[in-house]
Design a protein around this motif. Structure first.
Motif, mmCIF file in Angstrom:
data_model
loop_
_atom_site.group_PDB
_atom_site.id
_atom_site.type_symbol
_atom_site.label_atom_id
_atom_site.label_comp_id
_atom_site.label_asym_id
_atom_site.label_seq_id
_atom_site.Cartn_x
_atom_site.Cartn_y
_atom_site.Cartn_z
ATOM 1 N N ALA A 78 -35.208 -28.832 -5.789
ATOM 2 C CA ALA A 78 -36.359 -27.761 -5.140
ATOM 3 C C ALA A 78 -36.633 -27.887 -3.627
ATOM 4 O O ALA A 78 -36.813 -26.978 -3.287
ATOM 5 C CB ALA A 78 -37.443 -28.356 -6.080
ATOM 6 N N ALA A 79 -36.380 -29.144 -3.366
ATOM 7 C CA ALA A 79 -36.823 -29.246 -2.053
ATOM 8 C C ALA A 79 -35.622 -28.389 -1.137
ATOM 9 O O ALA A 79 -35.887 -27.675 0.001
ATOM 10 C CB ALA A 79 -36.684 -30.764 -1.460
ATOM 11 N N LYS A 80 -34.513 -28.514 -1.430
ATOM 12 C CA LYS A 80 -33.443 -27.842 -0.877
ATOM 13 C C LYS A 80 -33.665 -26.373 -1.135
ATOM 14 O O LYS A 80 -33.277 -25.303 0.006
ATOM 15 C CB LYS A 80 -32.068 -28.166 -1.688
ATOM 16 C CG LYS A 80 -30.897 -27.657 -0.974
ATOM 17 C CD LYS A 80 -30.573 -28.337 0.576
ATOM 18 C CE LYS A 80 -29.182 -27.821 1.169
ATOM 19 N NZ LYS A 80 -28.800 -28.323 2.337
ATOM 20 N N ALA A 81 -33.951 -25.857 -2.219
ATOM 21 C CA ALA A 81 -34.178 -24.549 -2.243
ATOM 22 C C ALA A 81 -34.985 -23.790 -1.447
ATOM 23 O O ALA A 81 -35.119 -22.636 -1.148
ATOM 24 C CB ALA A 81 -34.495 -24.185 -3.759
ATOM 25 N N ARG A 82 -36.327 -24.579 -1.025
ATOM 26 C CA ARG A 82 -37.344 -23.934 -0.249
ATOM 27 C C ARG A 82 -37.297 -24.218 1.252
ATOM 28 O O ARG A 82 -38.034 -23.927 1.949
ATOM 29 C CB ARG A 82 -38.826 -24.536 -0.985
ATOM 30 C CG ARG A 82 -38.946 -26.201 -0.819
ATOM 31 C CD ARG A 82 -40.391 -26.347 -1.102
ATOM 32 N NE ARG A 82 -40.620 -27.746 -1.047
ATOM 33 C CZ ARG A 82 -40.334 -28.685 -2.038
ATOM 34 N NH1 ARG A 82 -40.202 -28.011 -3.281
ATOM 35 N NH2 ARG A 82 -40.918 -29.989 -1.850
ATOM 36 N N GLY A 83 -36.086 -24.736 1.367
ATOM 37 C CA GLY A 83 -35.629 -24.962 2.718
ATOM 38 C C GLY A 83 -36.432 -26.141 3.442
ATOM 39 O O GLY A 83 -36.517 -26.085 4.725
ATOM 40 N N ASP A 84 -36.947 -27.166 2.757
ATOM 41 C CA ASP A 84 -37.753 -28.248 3.343
ATOM 42 C C ASP A 84 -36.629 -29.247 3.484
ATOM 43 O O ASP A 84 -36.515 -30.249 2.582
ATOM 44 C CB ASP A 84 -38.918 -28.771 2.295
ATOM 45 C CG ASP A 84 -39.787 -29.636 2.867
ATOM 46 O OD1 ASP A 84 -39.479 -30.611 4.096
ATOM 47 O OD2 ASP A 84 -40.933 -29.944 2.399
ATOM 48 N N GLU A 85 -35.956 -29.361 4.770
ATOM 49 C CA GLU A 85 -35.133 -30.257 4.978
ATOM 50 C C GLU A 85 -35.419 -31.671 5.227
ATOM 51 O O GLU A 85 -34.732 -32.533 4.604
ATOM 52 C CB GLU A 85 -34.337 -29.845 6.181
ATOM 53 C CG GLU A 85 -33.024 -30.525 6.459
ATOM 54 C CD GLU A 85 -31.739 -30.064 5.388
ATOM 55 O OE1 GLU A 85 -31.126 -30.812 5.209
ATOM 56 O OE2 GLU A 85 -32.025 -28.972 4.871
#
Length: 430
Positions: A60-67
């Protein structure tokens, strides 16, 4: 093997039973290991749940771009994975410690077993037969004139060392007749199933009946890892290892005539004369597999089977209940039969009949399905000599000896000896 759940629920009762065996309280140490094991398992499960949650959130973090969150969660997953592995390893180590400790603790005596430190506290419950009166000084078996030609200790020592014997001629005929007589009686009159078993077994079999790990020095091991059985109790009892039987199959009653091998560790200087205590000997063993409700009645029945052999041979004996300090490692109650040996002017053990409860069954994982339904339960196991063939030979020779050195043989053996009834003073069967 003991049930950790029973120790958790009744620690004081467990320690009291151990004290009757002359052992100090162990429940505190056992439960501390158990608690450490359980806490490690719980911690591992908690860490695993945290790892699983973090793993789901990584995507989920990857999908929303929260590196930044992605990297934090990925590090957390790796950290929890390592923590789970460490905790599982620590839990396995505690589990091994607990299993090793429980495996080294003897069975608990029944409340009815007399308490005492050693054989001096054993209790005689009955006698059968009257020792024969001699008008001469009776000799020990190896001193009887008619026996000497058939009992060769010197050649056996040359071949193998001390505590071995070569039997020849009339003596070995009687020895073989005794074994066959015992087997026939147990099969035709006592309902036991005759079995022929290996005498070489794996570690698991010796562990199952309690010879390992604590008593390894009492037995012989081959260079490729097999153990020579000390008694066919090992093979007969382990025949149900890992099985789930139907209650309708019980009781299982077996008998076997085998060679047996014991190192006699710790018996240096004890019974060194004659063939009373040998490294290699023969026994006709009895084993029963029962339900918990019937095991004590089966113990009495098995004791009666062993007694019947002595009665048919006309050998006086006494039956005793072993005290807590004299019982074997796996027994919860034991009857010993002691036969009269006039050459020694005393009674000597010729059979030990023990009920082990579920102690061996837990080590072997041997269970049964109750007829009325419900989850499988552990069987109860029993074992007993029916009888030790060599010791029975000694008793026959000493009780039947005559003043001229000949030996009158029990009538029950005559059919097994082609109608011969005695060993002459020169060692001939006639």
């Amino acid at each position: 093997m003991h049930d950790i759940r029973i120790i958790r629920e009744f620690p004081d009762r467990f320690d009291t039973a151990l004290s009757r065996r002359g052992l100090s309280a162990l429940s505190g140490e056992i439960l501390a290991i158990d608690e450490a094991r359980r806490s490690k398992i719980l911690a591992a499960e908690t860490a695993q749940a945290e790892q699983n949650r973090a793993s789901k959130e990584v995507g989920a973090a990857k999908a929303r771009g929260d590196e930044a969150e992605f990297e934090r969660l990925r590090a957390l997953v790796a950290e929890k994975k390592a923590e789970v592995a460490r905790l599982n390893e620590e839990a396995a180590a505690e589990d091994a410690r607990l299993r090793d400790m429980l495996a080294a603790i003897p069975n608990l005596p029944l409340d009815e077993v007399p308490e005492g430190p050693d054989e001096s506290a054993n209790v005689e419950i009955r006698r059968w037969g009257t020792p024969r009166g001699f008008n001469f000084a009776p000799k020990e078996h190896f001193e009887i004139a008619g026996v000497k030609p058939g009992m060769d200790f010197a050649t056996a020592a040359k071949l193998s060392g001390s505590r071995f014997v070569m039997l020849k001629g009339a003596v070995i005929r009687v020895h073989r007749a005794l074994a066959q007589f015992m087997l026939d009686t147990h099969v035709t009159e006592h309902g036991l199933t005759e079995t022929w078993t290996p005498v070489l077994v794996k570690d698991e079999a010796m562990f199952g009946t309690g010879q390992l790990p604590k008593f390894s020095e009492d037995s012989y091991q081959t260079t490729n890892g097999w153990w020579l059985i000390p008694t066919s109790e090992v093979t007969l009892t382990n025949s149900v290892a890992g099985e789930i039987l139907d209650e309708a199959q019980l009781p299982i009653r077996m008998t076997a005539h085998t060679q047996c091998f014991r190192s006699e560790a710790g018996s240096a200087g004890k019974d060194t004369s004659g063939m009373l205590r040998q490294h290699q000997f023969e026994k006709v063993e009895m084993v029963s597999i029962t339900t918990p409700e019937t095991s004590l009645a089966e113990h009495e029945r098995m004791t009666g089977c062993a007694e019947a052999i002595l009665q048919k041979l006309g050998l006086p004996y006494r039956t005793i209940v072993l005290c807590t300090g004299d019982m074997g490692f796996g027994a919860t109650k034991t009857h010993d039969l002691e036969v009269w040996l006039p050459g020694q002017n005393t009674y000597r053990e010729i059979s030990s009949v023990s009920v082990c409860g579920d102690f061996q069954a837990r080590r072997m994982n041997a269970r049964f399905r109750p007829a009325g339904g419900g989850k499988p339960e552990f069987v109860h196991t029993l074992n007993g000599s029916g009888l030790a063939v060599g010791r029975c030979l000694i008793a026959v020779l000493e009780n039947g000896q005559q003043e001229d050195g000949s030996v009158e043989l029990p009538e029950a053996l005559h059919p097994y000896l082609g109608g011969k009834t005695r060993i002459s003073a020169d060692g001939t069967l006639e």
